[in-house]
Each structure stands twice: as structure tokens, then as C-alpha cells.
Design an enzyme around this catalytic site. Structure first.
Site, PDB file in Angstrom:
ATOM      1  N   ASP A 116      18.857  -3.436 -10.262  1.00 44.21           N
ATOM      2  CA  ASP A 116      20.063  -3.398 -11.098  1.00 44.21           C
ATOM      3  C   ASP A 116      20.258  -4.841 -11.529  1.00 44.21           C
ATOM      4  OD1 ASP A 116      22.810  -3.708 -11.923  1.00 44.21           O
ATOM      5  OD2 ASP A 116      23.105  -1.669 -11.185  1.00 44.21           O
ATOM      6  N   HIS A 117      19.956  -5.136 -12.780  1.00 44.25           N
ATOM      7  CA  HIS A 117      19.870  -6.557 -13.139  1.00 44.25           C
ATOM      8  C   HIS A 117      21.225  -7.267 -13.052  1.00 44.25           C
ATOM      9  CE1 HIS A 117      21.044  -5.385 -17.266  1.00 44.25           C
ATOM     10  NE2 HIS A 117      21.345  -6.654 -17.455  1.00 44.25           N
TER      11      HIS A 117
ATOM     12  N   HIS B 155      25.573  -0.657 -13.157  1.00 48.05           N
ATOM     13  CA  HIS B 155      26.071  -2.036 -13.174  1.00 48.05           C
ATOM     14  C   HIS B 155      27.542  -2.144 -12.754  1.00 48.05           C
ATOM     15  CE1 HIS B 155      22.333  -2.486 -15.174  1.00 48.05           C
ATOM     16  NE2 HIS B 155      22.740  -2.273 -16.400  1.00 48.05           N
TER      17      HIS B 155
HETATM   18  C1  BG6 Z   1      21.171  -2.440 -19.793  1.00 44.91           C
HETATM   19  C2  BG6 Z   1      21.593  -1.329 -20.711  1.00 44.91           C
HETATM   20  O1  BG6 Z   1      21.020  -1.976 -18.487  1.00 44.91           O
HETATM   21  O2  BG6 Z   1      22.149  -3.473 -19.811  1.00 44.91           O
HETATM   22  C3  BG6 Z   1      21.832  -1.843 -22.120  1.00 44.91           C
HETATM   23  O3  BG6 Z   1      20.602  -0.318 -20.745  1.00 44.91           O
HETATM   24  C4  BG6 Z   1      22.792  -3.001 -22.096  1.00 44.91           C
HETATM   25  O4  BG6 Z   1      22.326  -0.800 -22.951  1.00 44.91           O
HETATM   26  C5  BG6 Z   1      22.359  -4.053 -21.078  1.00 44.91           C
HETATM   27  O5  BG6 Z   1      22.840  -3.561 -23.400  1.00 44.91           O
HETATM   28  C6  BG6 Z   1      23.410  -5.125 -20.924  1.00 44.91           C
HETATM   29  O6  BG6 Z   1      22.902  -6.151 -20.131  1.00 44.91           O
HETATM   30  P1  BG6 Z   1      23.465  -7.625 -20.232  1.00 44.91           P
HETATM   31  O7  BG6 Z   1      22.757  -8.365 -19.163  1.00 44.91           O
HETATM   32  O8  BG6 Z   1      23.145  -8.111 -21.611  1.00 44.91           O
HETATM   33  O9  BG6 Z   1      24.937  -7.531 -20.032  1.00 44.91           O
END
Ligand code: BG6
Length: 512
Positions: free
Chosen positions: A200-201, A263
């Protein structure tokens, strides 16, 4: 020695053991935009063992050189300050290999096994293997079975060539509780939980990790961090982008599955959890899962009372006209997929009883910003309330996750002058000002952790299932409902109806 404190911190860690990273979905966007640039940066900074191999595995026929050239292009595009004349690329590219193979062909896993042995022998690497599944989720089960059949999924235990095997799984992890459970079963039929790294980044973001430091490395916040002093919590993840060529995927997902199940519930669990018994993967994840289990379920029939969903129409963002969601490529013209959700959740435990957690996320909102706002209760007595010039607002602690990473505390101060006039002021901490450098990419940290076998920042089976339990009730409610999502104009802050989630005294969504 680097002057970058993030890098310094990382370099104090033990370097992960030498290993081979096998990228499934090597032709895909994630490999090119995030994974190879992250591996390049980590190697260049000396944070990985110089003994490393990266093997791309995908259906398309390609030579090593063609694949290396594609990866060079992606590093050019995605590594700021990449220097064409830098000799490091030449060295790094020698560690990149390509293996053509279909995910469903048993022979090609056998061929992969032979290839990995050859590469390891040539580079003097132990058989430590990190399989990164950067593919569509329908392939996860097939790949794991293929690896298993070729004896690639188990740690090698031959006395002279022992090594580990780990798997990183990208999102989406299931599309409801049932599919997430069955995916977990499929993975765990072959692997042990400690081999599985569900990414989960958001957990790789510095500001998200800092939530633990903010709460547990300071004496002043934690005593206030409960229902006695906190009025409510707002978490916003706003994006100005639309579906960016991913209409086909997004139309099947929607923001609840794409952002909230993973997230946002992860962020919520870090905000709400109890102090862990130790700074260890399972101790932390034990506390997070307790929060997810304490989330009050929303009966499907009541979904509209707690959740507002909407879809963007055409509008203007930063002076640019943008099409509505249904006009995006890959999106069905009568789609009912939500691109905005606001919801009110309750954490039914002693710490949080009666404190609403209000979450919202949407695409095509006016700007990209992610923040967590802990709004405290108002002072018990309005001593200054009689004075016309006074606006005593509640205190708020705001964690800016992105893009302006930092923390602000909002409080009232007397405006200089003969009158008693109280106005809101802010005390600010900015990462850039205090540490002088931007935070590293989330994927760098997460790859490093997976290679080191540290699963703290990865979601465990029970967390994923607990999060899906709450989301599946909502999806069921929507499935039964005949009312379509509301609409909002691209470039606006979403539908007005989202304000109704606040009850009388709690205020409203923050204007960001
Ligand atoms: C991803 C989603 O997990 O996270 C995308 O699939 C989204 O739709 C992205 O744009 C947002 O990531 P960050 O790091 O730019 O907030």
C-alpha cells in the site's frame, strides 16, 4: 556521507542481502514509472547490495538489450536529475535481464527457474528471490501456482544454495470481502504469510510514517488523542487528475475500492491505533487491525445516511476545460461508478467512542492535497464570546501528507491592539524547511523493506479482510439502491450533500 537525512537514515540500516527481483508485468506502467526508477536510485545511493539482478518477465518477446533500452527511457523520464553521461547506468544496466513467458504456461516457469539459476551463478548471487506481481490481479493466483509448480515459491534449502522467496502483491487486493478472502486463500495455499508483502504505497510516504513519531515520540499530543478532547477527525485525499488513461480499470473500481478501502483506511488505522507493544511488524499490525475491527459496520440499507457518492461532470481545472467522467476513454456512457466519496465512520472503542471519522476522496477536485485534521473540542466556556470581534474556533492539528509535507497547529491568538480580538493563527512545521530535502519516493522505502524482509509497512491478511468487511456493506447498499450517484463539476470540491455528514456542532469540511 550524504547530506540528506532521509538517505543517511536509510544508509544506517543493514543493507538487504543480495537478491534477484523478478518483475511480473515487466512491460507495464508501474515497472517503468516506479519500480525500475526506485531500484536505480537505491542502487546508486549504495543502499542495496551491489550484487543484484532484475529480471523482467512478460509475454512480449524481447531481448535483454531491448528491455534495458526501455528501462533507460523510463529512468530518463522518471529520475529527476538523471545524467546521461553518468557511467552508473552502464553498470546498473548489466544487472537487468528479460525473460519472455506467459503467466499460464508451466514450461515457462521451468525456463524461468533455469534462467534464474544461470543468472545467479554468473553474478555470484545467492538464490534470494523477490517476485513482484505488478500485473492485473486476475493473474496473481496463476502466477503463484506457476511459481509453486516450478518450485520457485519456496525458500531453497539445498545446503550449499539456501535462500528465501518473497512475493510483493500490488493492489487492487480483491474487489470485495469474498474475493479478497479467496485471493488470500490462494496465496496462502502456496506461501506463508511472512512471505507475502501486500503493498500500500501510502504506508511508504514519509508523512504517513511520521504519524507514529508524532503520536508516540512526543509527550504533548497523546494525552489529548482521545474522545475527551477530540471532536472529530477529517481525512481528505483530493486529486485534481481524472482517470488518466485507466478508465477501463477505474470504471470497475471507483474511489471506494481504489482509495478508501486501502490507502485511507490504513491512514485512519495509524491515526486511531493504540501504542504498539513494540516497534515490530506484528505488534504494529495487531494494533492497526484492532481499529479496523472496531469500525462500526454500516447496514447496507442505511448507506445513504453515512456515505455520499458522486461522479464528476465536465468542468474547469486550473483554467483548462476537462471532460466529464462518462466521456473518458474506457468508461461506460451510463456508468454509475463513483469518482467521489465522503463518509462518516465510527471507531467503537474506549478511546474513540462518539468521535466521528469523516473521510473524503475524489478525482477532478480543484487541487491535489492529502491531509489529516484532528479537530479538538471547543473550550468549555466561551469567555471571549461576548466580544463582537471574536471568532473562537476549535484548535486543530493538521498533518499535511502531500504535497506540502508538514504539520500545523491552529490556535487562537489575540490581535495586537486595545480590543480583545482573537484570531486563528498557525504554527507550522515543514519537512523541506527543517530537513532541507524532499522525502524519498514511497516505492524506494517499500522495496528496500521487502528485500530486507520487514513487513511493517505492508498490510497483513486480517487487515485487508477487516477493511473489506466495512467496504463490502457499503458496496452492497449501493448495489441495492436505485438512486444513481450525485454529480459534481470537475474543478469543484464535490457535491454539497457531503456537508450533511456533519452533525450540528461539528462544523464542515475544511476549505483547502
Ligand atoms: C493509486 C490509485 O493507488 O493512488 C490512483 O490507483 C491514485 O487512482 C493514486 O491516483 C494516488 O496516489 P498518490 O501517491 O499520488 O496520492
Amino acid at each position: 556521507m550524504s547530506e540528506n537525512p532521509f538517505r543517511e537514515g536509510l544508509s544506517r540500516r543493514k543493507t538487504p542481502e543480495p537478491c534477484t527481483i523478478v518483475l511480473f508485468g515487466a512491460s507495464g506502467d508501474l515497472t517503468q514509472r516506479k519500480l525500475v526508477p526506485a531500484l536505480y536510485n537505491l542502487t546508486r545511493e549504495g543502499l542495496l547490495s551491489p550484487k543484484l539482478a532484475i529480471v523482467g518477465f512478460a509475454r512480449r518477446k524481447k531481448t535483454n538489450d531491448q528491455f534495458r533500452h526501455e528501462m533507460l527511457e523510463s529512468v530518463r523520464k522518471n529520475v529527476p536529475g538523471f545524467d546521461e553521461k553518468d557511467l552508473f547506468w552502464a553498470e546498473f544496466s548489466k544487472t537487468i535481464f528479460y525473460q519472455t513467458g506467459a503467466f499460464d504456461s508451466a514450461e515457462e516457469y521451468q525456463a524461468l527457474a533455469v534462467r534464474l539459476d544461470d543468472i545467479e551463478r554468473a553474478l555470484g548471487l545467492p538464490p534470494n528471490r523477490l517476485y513482484y506481481l505488478a500485473t492485473a490481479p486476475e493473474h496473481f493466483g496463476t502466477i503463484v501456482r506457476g511459481l509453486d509448480a516450478a518450485r520457485l515459491a519456496r525458500p531453497r534449502s539445498d545446503p550449499d544454495r539456501a535462500g528465501w522467496a518473497r512475493i510483493v502483491v500490488e493492489k487492487p487486493f480483491g474487489r470485495d470481502l469474498e474475493s479478497a478472502r479467496s485471493l488470500n486463500r490462494e496465496l496462502l495455499r502456496v506461501l506463508e504469510e511472512k512471505q507475502v508483502f501486500r503493498i500500500d504505497h501510502y504506508l511508504g510516504k514519509e508523512t504517513v510514517q511520521n504519524l507514529m513519531a508524532l503520536r508516540f515520540a512526543n509527550g504533548i499530543f497523546e494525552p489529548l488523542w482521545n474522545q475527551k478532547y477530540v471532536d472529530h477527525v477529517q481525512i481528505t485525499v483530493a486529486e485534481s487528475i481524472g482517470v488518466e488513461g485507466r478508465g477501463g480499470y477505474y470504471d470497475q473500481a471507483g474511489v471506494l475500492r481504489d482509495m478508501i478501502q486501502n490507502h485511507m483506511l490504513q491512514v485512519l488505522s495509524l491515526v486511531a491505533m493504540e501504542p504498539p507493544a513494540a516497534l515490530e511488524a506484528d505488534a504494529i499490525r495487531d494494533e492497526k487491525v484492532k481499529v479496523l475491527r472496531a469500525l462500526r459496520r454500516i447496514p447496507p440499507a442505511d448507506v445513504d445516511l453515512h456515505v455520499v457518492r458522486a461522479q464528476y461532470g465536465a468542468g474547469t481545472i486550473l483554467g483548462r476545460l476537462v471532460p466529464g467522467y462518462r466521456e473518458e476513454e474506457g468508461v461506460s456512457q451510463d456508468s454509475r461508478t463513483e469518482t467521489y466519496v465522503a463518509l462518516r465512520l465510527s471507531v467503537d472503542n474506549w478511546r474513540w467512542a462518539g468521535v466521528p471519522f469523516l473521510l473524503r476522496s475524489g478525482k477532478r477536485l480543484p487541487k491535489r492535497t492529502t491531509e489529516i485534521c484532528i479537530q479538538f473540542k471547543k473550550p468549555p466556556l466561551s469567555l471571549f464570546g461576548e466580544q463582537a470581534a471574536c471568532t473562537v474556533s476549535p484548535n486543530a492539528l493538521i498533518v499535511n501528507v502531500q504535497p506540502d509535507e508538514g504539520i500545523s497547529l491552529r490556535f487562537g491568538a489575540k490581535v495586537p491592539g486595545p480590543e480583545i480580538e482573537v484570531r486563528q493563527v498557525k504554527m507550522d512545521f515543514r519537512y523541506g524547511d527543517s530537513f532541507g530535502v524532499p522525502s524519498p519516493e514511497a516505492y524506494e522505502r517499500l522495496l528496500l523493506d521487502a528485500m530486507s524482509g520487514d513487513s511493517t509497512l505492508f498490510t497483513r491478511r486480517d487487515e485487508v479482510e477487516a477493511a473489506w468487511t466495512i467496504m463490502t456493506d457499503i458496496l452492497e447498499g449501493w448495489g441495492r439502491s436505485t438512486t444513481p450517484p450525485l454529480t459534481y463539476a470537475a474543478g469543484s470540491w464535490g457535491p454539497e450533500e457531503a456537508e450533511k455528514l456533519f452533525s450540528g456542532h461539528e462544523g464542515r469540511w475544511r476549505r483547502l
